[in-house]
Write a protein that holds these residues in place. Sequence first.
Motif, mmCIF file in Angstrom:
data_model
loop_
_atom_site.group_PDB
_atom_site.id
_atom_site.type_symbol
_atom_site.label_atom_id
_atom_site.label_comp_id
_atom_site.label_asym_id
_atom_site.label_seq_id
_atom_site.Cartn_x
_atom_site.Cartn_y
_atom_site.Cartn_z
ATOM 1 N N PRO A 33 36.411 42.164 26.752
ATOM 2 C CA PRO A 33 37.221 41.584 27.835
ATOM 3 C C PRO A 33 37.428 42.556 29.004
ATOM 4 C CG PRO A 33 38.175 41.017 25.715
ATOM 5 C CD PRO A 33 37.078 42.015 25.453
ATOM 6 N N VAL A 34 37.524 43.843 28.709
ATOM 7 C CA VAL A 34 37.674 44.847 29.775
ATOM 8 C C VAL A 34 36.382 44.935 30.585
ATOM 9 C CG1 VAL A 34 38.054 47.306 30.251
ATOM 10 C CG2 VAL A 34 39.420 46.144 28.502
ATOM 11 N N VAL A 35 35.240 44.895 29.888
ATOM 12 C CA VAL A 35 33.944 44.960 30.571
ATOM 13 C C VAL A 35 33.799 43.787 31.535
ATOM 14 C CG1 VAL A 35 31.432 44.853 30.253
ATOM 15 C CG2 VAL A 35 32.840 46.251 28.704
ATOM 16 N N PHE A 36 34.206 42.603 31.092
ATOM 17 C CA PHE A 36 34.028 41.399 31.897
ATOM 18 C C PHE A 36 35.157 41.162 32.903
ATOM 19 C CE2 PHE A 36 30.698 40.581 28.956
ATOM 20 C CZ PHE A 36 29.865 39.640 29.532
ATOM 21 N N ALA A 37 36.226 41.913 32.814
ATOM 22 C CA ALA A 37 37.379 41.712 33.708
ATOM 23 C C ALA A 37 36.998 41.709 35.195
ATOM 24 C CB ALA A 37 38.459 42.749 33.418
ATOM 25 N N PRO A 38 36.125 42.622 35.652
ATOM 26 C CA PRO A 38 35.752 42.557 37.075
ATOM 27 C C PRO A 38 35.072 41.242 37.467
ATOM 28 C CG PRO A 38 35.110 44.665 36.147
ATOM 29 C CD PRO A 38 35.549 43.796 34.998
ATOM 30 N N LEU A 39 34.281 40.676 36.550
ATOM 31 C CA LEU A 39 33.633 39.400 36.855
ATOM 32 C C LEU A 39 34.650 38.273 36.929
ATOM 33 C CD1 LEU A 39 30.341 39.503 34.742
ATOM 34 C CD2 LEU A 39 30.697 40.093 37.141
ATOM 35 N N PHE A 40 35.650 38.302 36.038
ATOM 36 C CA PHE A 40 36.708 37.297 36.100
ATOM 37 C C PHE A 40 37.490 37.422 37.405
ATOM 38 C CE2 PHE A 40 36.555 37.619 31.285
ATOM 39 C CZ PHE A 40 35.776 36.487 31.149
ATOM 40 N N ALA A 41 37.742 38.648 37.814
ATOM 41 C CA ALA A 41 38.457 38.871 39.080
ATOM 42 C C ALA A 41 37.616 38.372 40.261
ATOM 43 C CB ALA A 41 38.797 40.352 39.246
ATOM 44 N N ALA A 42 36.318 38.634 40.222
ATOM 45 C CA ALA A 42 35.430 38.169 41.297
ATOM 46 C C ALA A 42 35.418 36.645 41.357
ATOM 47 C CB ALA A 42 34.018 38.709 41.090
ATOM 48 N N ASP A 43 35.344 36.001 40.180
ATOM 49 C CA ASP A 43 35.372 34.538 40.144
ATOM 50 C C ASP A 43 36.696 33.999 40.668
ATOM 51 O OD1 ASP A 43 32.799 34.310 39.149
ATOM 52 O OD2 ASP A 43 33.443 34.197 37.057
ATOM 53 N N ALA A 44 37.786 34.666 40.322
ATOM 54 C CA ALA A 44 39.104 34.230 40.798
ATOM 55 C C ALA A 44 39.195 34.342 42.317
ATOM 56 C CB ALA A 44 40.207 35.054 40.141
ATOM 57 N N ILE A 45 38.659 35.406 42.870
ATOM 58 C CA ILE A 45 38.670 35.578 44.326
ATOM 59 C C ILE A 45 37.826 34.494 44.982
ATOM 60 C CG2 ILE A 45 37.865 37.075 46.207
ATOM 61 C CD1 ILE A 45 38.681 39.468 44.389
ATOM 62 N N THR A 46 36.629 34.274 44.447
ATOM 63 C CA THR A 46 35.746 33.248 45.009
ATOM 64 C C THR A 46 36.390 31.871 44.914
ATOM 65 O OG1 THR A 46 33.790 34.522 44.440
ATOM 66 C CG2 THR A 46 33.475 32.167 44.822
ATOM 67 N N PHE A 47 36.934 31.556 43.741
ATOM 68 C CA PHE A 47 37.575 30.264 43.549
ATOM 69 C C PHE A 47 38.750 30.094 44.507
ATOM 70 C CE2 PHE A 47 40.861 27.644 41.531
ATOM 71 C CZ PHE A 47 40.169 26.458 41.430
ATOM 72 N N GLY A 48 39.602 31.102 44.596
ATOM 73 C CA GLY A 48 40.766 31.023 45.483
ATOM 74 C C GLY A 48 40.376 30.865 46.943
ATOM 75 N N ARG A 49 39.381 31.625 47.344
ATOM 76 C CA ARG A 49 38.918 31.545 48.742
ATOM 77 C C ARG A 49 38.360 30.160 49.055
ATOM 78 N NH1 ARG A 49 33.744 34.445 50.857
ATOM 79 N NH2 ARG A 49 33.837 33.919 53.036
ATOM 80 N N ARG A 50 37.530 29.644 48.174
ATOM 81 C CA ARG A 50 36.922 28.327 48.403
ATOM 82 C C ARG A 50 37.947 27.211 48.301
ATOM 83 N NH1 ARG A 50 33.373 30.153 51.459
ATOM 84 N NH2 ARG A 50 31.725 31.320 50.446
ATOM 85 N N LEU A 51 38.893 27.353 47.381
ATOM 86 C CA LEU A 51 39.946 26.357 47.259
ATOM 87 C C LEU A 51 40.805 26.328 48.518
ATOM 88 C CD1 LEU A 51 40.871 24.320 45.147
ATOM 89 C CD2 LEU A 51 42.533 26.007 44.375
#
Length: 184
Positions: A33-51
């Motif tokens: 989960p720590v390894v993938f945390a940056p990808l989750f953060a990137a997805d959250a930023i992309t999702f928030g921006r597009r939303l």
Amino acid sequence: HADAAVAVAPHALGCVFFGLLLHRLNEKELAWPVVFAPLFAADAITFGRRLLDARQASVTLASSDATGAALAAKTLDKLRPTCAAVDAVGACAAKALIVLLLCEEVDWTVATILIPFWAATVVSALLRGRCFVLRRDVDRAARQAELGRRARRHGHNLHGPVGMPPAADAQAHVPTLDEVLDGP
């Protein structure tokens, strides 16, 4: 500058992910989960921006009295970021399931793990198909408006011969602009 930071952040977070992944693959103790945390953060930023983009376009669309091509263009402005938001949700869900698999929390096949990604891809493709249809309609309306301006500028009457009322001869077929553009 805030828009640039939001646009660059997912790419920078992708680089952080690769660094953490290499660290983990070199047999260092680091939770998946720590390894993938940056990808989750990137997805959250992309999702928030597009939303946010879709929300702003929705407000503009709702407050507009646009019709025809103008309405289609405003609808396009809403659908494009919505497609990107759907893609981000599907990708994030698939990554979350991959993390669960890597942590040995689930014993699923790769096909099962990718179902959220595929579902998001289908929904997004349907929305993008709608975008294509709307874009075609907007382009056609712009082309017709430009041809109409050119014809009026040169003294042509699009409804019939110059100096005659439209369809003065009841038997005459007056082609529409679409028929003229599409040809025989």
